[in-house]
Design an enzyme around this catalytic site. Sequence first.
Site, PDB file in Angstrom:
ATOM      1  CG  PHE A 107      82.070 -68.808  13.670  1.00 36.03           C
ATOM      2  CD1 PHE A 107      81.234 -69.875  13.362  1.00 36.03           C
ATOM      3  CD2 PHE A 107      82.865 -68.904  14.797  1.00 36.03           C
ATOM      4  CE1 PHE A 107      81.195 -71.011  14.157  1.00 36.03           C
ATOM      5  CE2 PHE A 107      82.835 -70.029  15.610  1.00 36.03           C
ATOM      6  CZ  PHE A 107      81.999 -71.083  15.275  1.00 36.03           C
ATOM      7  CB  THR A 149      86.146 -71.940  15.338  1.00 33.05           C
ATOM      8  OG1 THR A 149      86.589 -73.257  15.694  1.00 33.05           O
ATOM      9  CG2 THR A 149      85.357 -72.031  14.046  1.00 33.05           C
TER      10      THR A 149
END
Length: 382
Positions: free
Chosen positions: A279, A277
């Site tokens: 960010f 992921t």
Amino acid sequence: MSASSSLPPPAHSASLAQPVQSDALGVLRAQIDELDAQLLVLLNQRARVAEQVGELKRQEGTPFFRPDRVAQVIHKVQASNTGPLLNDHVASIWREIMSACLALEVPPRVAVLGPQGTFCEQAAIEYFGSAVNLVYCNSFDEVFHATAAGTAQFGVVGMENSTEGVVARSFDLFLRSPVHVVGEVSLAVRHNLLRQRNDLDGIEVVLAHPQALMQCQDWLAQHLPLAERRAVSSNAEGARLAAENPAWAALASERAAAQFGLHIVAHAVQDQASNRTRFAIICLPQTMGMPRPTGRDCTSIVVSVPNRPGSVHDLLTPLKKHGVSMTRFESRPAKSGQWEYYFYIDIAGHIEQPHLAAALAELQALSSFYKVLGAYPLGQDV
């Protein structure tokens, strides 16, 4: 001699005895102790200089936290590293040293998705170091609001997952928020099944953030086909709830398991082993301006064009003309009822590079809506 004195020693007494230390090992340990003492003296000397830097920054009104300076220091140290420490480990050590020194100046307040134990929290620590002051929020909406309102100087929000794509809510929030992107962290995400009991029996509900539920749907279908999949605000919130009900389980990090005293019933249950992921680090422009080019940068923009044939093709023509490479192109409905879309585009390079600036100037002239979300250094995978 008494009967008791003739008894053999307890069976466990041998395990309680101190291990024998060889002379050679003792010498090496003494060297380590001496080096540790020298390191502590040097670290405190560095901290005192950092305090002087902080005082000058107060007088001059310059930002206390500069990620470009952090990256510059780490790259310089890595370049002179001759081993045996790995460069990744050197980076982690120096990031913590700089974080601790920054805390002596003014530790930055950083808004993250809470409660404790989220991947968002982990991304913040990877970027700022563990000496940061974290402000826990219930949603990415609150992270944006806290950052824009000044409750926190920086925020960390999920942008994109390698398995399930963009975090749509974050992209929508950028449209009306005054914050911009100044950095990023690409985090390896390992979802674990957490529970009060250390087995899979009797699990009625699995709780997690919607993205995590999607990233683990194949494993859940195979191992817990009858369990309800319940979306919550964060994986750590799911872990907190699972700690209160023995029939519930959560998909969350090892940090969350330790935080809420849960068993890790199954490790790394995400459907893609390489699940990551991305960010974004956000702040107001007055908190920190656009980072300077580093040679490894990304420029993020959002645009909209009139709904007519060929408009998207026209939008991309300036990028091709000036040799600009896109690394991401996503569309989101404008919710105007007119079948209009916003296009979120990541471009390799920095907006201050002449060819990229020329391409974006032409693209802006074609757009009915145009906003630069940020130009920032590419994050290293952690």
